[in-house]
Design a protein around this motif. Sequence first.
Motif, PDB file in Angstrom:
ATOM      1  N   PRO A  14       0.385  -1.225  -0.207  1.00 21.50           N
ATOM      2  CA  PRO A  14       0.503   0.021  -0.008  1.00 21.50           C
ATOM      3  C   PRO A  14       0.622   0.992  -0.074  1.00 21.50           C
ATOM      4  CG  PRO A  14      -0.317  -1.952   1.263  1.00 21.50           C
ATOM      5  CD  PRO A  14       0.094  -2.018   0.529  1.00 21.50           C
ATOM      6  N   ARG A  15       0.955   2.401  -1.037  1.00 16.73           N
ATOM      7  CA  ARG A  15       0.982   3.340  -0.129  1.00 16.73           C
ATOM      8  C   ARG A  15       0.917   4.280   0.678  1.00 16.73           C
ATOM      9  NH1 ARG A  15      -0.172   8.418  -2.423  1.00 16.73           N
ATOM     10  NH2 ARG A  15      -2.634   8.275  -2.708  1.00 16.73           N
ATOM     11  N   PRO A  16       2.365   4.535   0.883  1.00 11.31           N
ATOM     12  CA  PRO A  16       2.492   5.200   1.846  1.00 11.31           C
ATOM     13  C   PRO A  16       2.101   6.623   2.584  1.00 11.31           C
ATOM     14  CG  PRO A  16       4.777   5.148   1.160  1.00 11.31           C
ATOM     15  CD  PRO A  16       3.392   4.688   0.307  1.00 11.31           C
ATOM     16  N   SER A  17       1.788   6.828   3.260  1.00  4.46           N
ATOM     17  CA  SER A  17       1.234   8.313   3.818  1.00  4.46           C
ATOM     18  C   SER A  17       2.367   8.996   3.718  1.00  4.46           C
ATOM     19  CB  SER A  17       1.274   8.411   5.403  1.00  4.46           C
ATOM     20  OG  SER A  17       1.047   9.934   5.602  1.00  4.46           O
ATOM     21  N   SER A  18       2.301  10.658   2.966  1.00  2.06           N
ATOM     22  CA  SER A  18       3.473  10.711   2.502  1.00  2.06           C
ATOM     23  C   SER A  18       3.180  12.348   3.245  1.00  2.06           C
ATOM     24  CB  SER A  18       3.318  11.678   1.220  1.00  2.06           C
ATOM     25  OG  SER A  18       4.202  10.784   0.300  1.00  2.06           O
ATOM     26  N   THR A  19       2.286  12.302   4.667  1.00  3.51           N
ATOM     27  CA  THR A  19       2.201  13.948   5.786  1.00  3.51           C
ATOM     28  C   THR A  19       4.116  13.965   5.786  1.00  3.51           C
ATOM     29  OG1 THR A  19       1.837  12.541   7.320  1.00  3.51           O
ATOM     30  CG2 THR A  19       0.034  13.166   5.892  1.00  3.51           C
ATOM     31  N   TRP A  20       4.907  13.542   5.732  1.00  4.94           N
ATOM     32  CA  TRP A  20       5.695  14.496   6.402  1.00  4.94           C
ATOM     33  C   TRP A  20       6.272  14.940   5.267  1.00  4.94           C
ATOM     34  CZ3 TRP A  20      10.321  13.651   4.064  1.00  4.94           C
ATOM     35  CH2 TRP A  20      10.657  12.433   2.806  1.00  4.94           C
ATOM     36  N   THR A  21       6.501  14.637   4.152  1.00  7.46           N
ATOM     37  CA  THR A  21       6.572  15.776   3.368  1.00  7.46           C
ATOM     38  C   THR A  21       6.572  17.148   3.636  1.00  7.46           C
ATOM     39  OG1 THR A  21       5.242  15.635   1.765  1.00  7.46           O
ATOM     40  CG2 THR A  21       6.986  13.650   1.729  1.00  7.46           C
ATOM     41  N   GLY A  22       5.455  16.956   3.649  1.00  9.21           N
ATOM     42  CA  GLY A  22       5.171  19.116   3.922  1.00  9.21           C
ATOM     43  C   GLY A  22       5.838  19.689   5.328  1.00  9.21           C
ATOM     44  N   TRP A  23       6.076  18.931   6.255  1.00  8.43           N
ATOM     45  CA  TRP A  23       6.788  19.661   7.204  1.00  8.43           C
ATOM     46  C   TRP A  23       8.852  19.410   6.564  1.00  8.43           C
ATOM     47  CZ3 TRP A  23       5.584  20.173  12.266  1.00  8.43           C
ATOM     48  CH2 TRP A  23       4.485  20.153  12.203  1.00  8.43           C
ATOM     49  N   GLY A  24       8.846  18.661   5.787  1.00 10.10           N
ATOM     50  CA  GLY A  24       9.887  18.858   4.994  1.00 10.10           C
ATOM     51  C   GLY A  24      10.246  19.401   4.021  1.00 10.10           C
ATOM     52  N   GLN A  25       9.270  20.016   3.184  1.00 11.16           N
ATOM     53  CA  GLN A  25       9.140  20.848   2.722  1.00 11.16           C
ATOM     54  C   GLN A  25       9.826  22.015   3.345  1.00 11.16           C
ATOM     55  OE1 GLN A  25       5.446  21.756   0.968  1.00 11.16           O
ATOM     56  NE2 GLN A  25       6.261  21.221  -1.034  1.00 11.16           N
ATOM     57  N   TRP A  26       9.244  22.672   4.175  1.00 14.23           N
ATOM     58  CA  TRP A  26       9.588  24.143   5.112  1.00 14.23           C
ATOM     59  C   TRP A  26      10.911  24.222   5.862  1.00 14.23           C
ATOM     60  CZ3 TRP A  26       6.831  27.886   4.703  1.00 14.23           C
ATOM     61  CH2 TRP A  26       5.885  28.148   4.593  1.00 14.23           C
ATOM     62  N   LEU A  27      11.531  22.328   6.263  1.00 17.48           N
ATOM     63  CA  LEU A  27      12.988  22.442   6.611  1.00 17.48           C
ATOM     64  C   LEU A  27      13.641  22.537   5.741  1.00 17.48           C
ATOM     65  CD1 LEU A  27      14.868  21.578   9.107  1.00 17.48           C
ATOM     66  CD2 LEU A  27      14.392  18.603   8.036  1.00 17.48           C
ATOM     67  N   ALA A  28      13.525  21.929   3.851  1.00 16.07           N
ATOM     68  CA  ALA A  28      14.474  21.932   3.759  1.00 16.07           C
ATOM     69  C   ALA A  28      14.444  23.503   2.893  1.00 16.07           C
ATOM     70  CB  ALA A  28      14.130  21.020   2.243  1.00 16.07           C
ATOM     71  N   LEU A  29      13.435  24.298   2.631  1.00 21.06           N
ATOM     72  CA  LEU A  29      13.922  26.023   2.712  1.00 21.06           C
ATOM     73  C   LEU A  29      14.479  26.528   3.310  1.00 21.06           C
ATOM     74  CD1 LEU A  29      11.763  24.971  -0.125  1.00 21.06           C
ATOM     75  CD2 LEU A  29      10.721  26.861  -0.151  1.00 21.06           C
ATOM     76  N   VAL A  30      14.483  26.223   4.965  1.00 19.02           N
ATOM     77  CA  VAL A  30      14.724  26.882   5.897  1.00 19.02           C
ATOM     78  C   VAL A  30      16.547  26.624   6.067  1.00 19.02           C
ATOM     79  CG1 VAL A  30      14.763  27.368   8.183  1.00 19.02           C
ATOM     80  CG2 VAL A  30      12.758  27.246   7.195  1.00 19.02           C
ATOM     81  N   THR A  31      16.491  25.334   5.977  1.00 23.29           N
ATOM     82  CA  THR A  31      18.132  25.098   6.121  1.00 23.29           C
ATOM     83  C   THR A  31      19.192  25.330   4.245  1.00 23.29           C
ATOM     84  OG1 THR A  31      17.677  22.622   5.059  1.00 23.29           O
ATOM     85  CG2 THR A  31      17.369  23.175   7.355  1.00 23.29           C
ATOM     86  N   MET A  32      18.339  25.498   3.443  1.00 27.36           N
ATOM     87  CA  MET A  32      19.137  25.378   2.384  1.00 27.36           C
ATOM     88  C   MET A  32      19.531  26.939   2.575  1.00 27.36           C
ATOM     89  SD  MET A  32      17.252  25.786  -2.012  1.00 27.36           S
ATOM     90  CE  MET A  32      15.987  26.439  -1.749  1.00 27.36           C
ATOM     91  N   THR A  33      18.069  27.537   2.721  1.00 26.84           N
ATOM     92  CA  THR A  33      18.110  29.689   2.759  1.00 26.84           C
ATOM     93  C   THR A  33      19.984  29.498   3.864  1.00 26.84           C
ATOM     94  OG1 THR A  33      15.763  29.645   2.528  1.00 26.84           O
ATOM     95  CG2 THR A  33      17.459  31.387   2.805  1.00 26.84           C
ATOM     96  N   VAL A  34      19.595  28.779   4.675  1.00 23.74           N
ATOM     97  CA  VAL A  34      20.722  29.530   5.734  1.00 23.74           C
ATOM     98  C   VAL A  34      21.747  28.884   5.186  1.00 23.74           C
ATOM     99  CG1 VAL A  34      21.582  29.011   8.246  1.00 23.74           C
ATOM    100  CG2 VAL A  34      19.455  28.515   7.128  1.00 23.74           C
ATOM    101  N   ASP A  35      21.969  27.480   4.542  1.00 24.13           N
ATOM    102  CA  ASP A  35      23.246  27.306   4.186  1.00 24.13           C
ATOM    103  C   ASP A  35      23.439  28.797   2.740  1.00 24.13           C
ATOM    104  OD1 ASP A  35      25.405  26.118   2.871  1.00 24.13           O
ATOM    105  OD2 ASP A  35      24.284  25.050   1.248  1.00 24.13           O
TER     106      ASP A  35
END
Length: 268
Positions: A14-35
């Motif tokens: 069964p297809r896994p839940s992708s709700t974690w990617t909503g958190w991942g989007q914010w974290l990725a943008l913040v950490t990329m910008t800091v970098d």
Amino acid sequence: MIQQARLVSRTTAPRPSSTWTGWGQWLALVTMTVDHLVRYAVPEQWGLGWADASIGRIAFPLFAAMVAWHGLFNTRNPLRYARRILVIGLVAQLPYMLMPRDAEGLIFNICFTLALGLTGGVWLTALRERLGRGALGAPRLAAEAGLAIAAWAVAGLWVEYSHLGLLMIPLYMVAMRALHEGGEALVERLAATALALPVLVAAGLMNSSDMAKSFTVATCLSVLLLAAGAHRPVPRVPVSMPRRLWLGWYPGHFAAIALGLGLAGGPV
């Protein structure tokens, strides 16, 4: 850069839940910008290099993980998804080239790495299915593998994160699929764990300092645990990433940094 779509599972489980990617989007943008701020805009005398070697090392493995996750579990047409990422890369290339950097020559931004990596991951995933059906003879397999290796060797010279960066999404997809589909038997669990090791090794090799290695590998390991079942209890993010912000932030933040550097009279 990474767009969630309405899609069907590409695996037998069964297809896994992708709700974690909503958190991942914010974290990725913040950490990329800091970098990027620390790398391109902040004076060295401020002593913030530690942020680039720690927080900044979360962004790429997280972006690659989300692309691999959506390409494997969520999108009906992963190659079209790769083309969308490539379009963002084309828009971002000019402001990206305006960033001060030590290396000379043309380097294509991370979107090219992600798009090409996803293309390789699609080929690798389809290869397993074709081999299972007996639909691929040895000559054809050798020819395709040779072309794939040649393309990887050449493309790695021109894209950000080089050859190891191009391997991240294909290795993620192999690991995610094995962990998601793995059964309860000890042999199956050991096999899935073995298939998860290459992406962790590649993540560690991408960086030189122990701190950077630790943050990159920890990010990869966290995503692999999600694929192994930890995705189930993750709640939805309270504030979803606006689509326009998600698609426009990568080229937009480079343009803002370039404008700031230009107004300040050049690199700091």
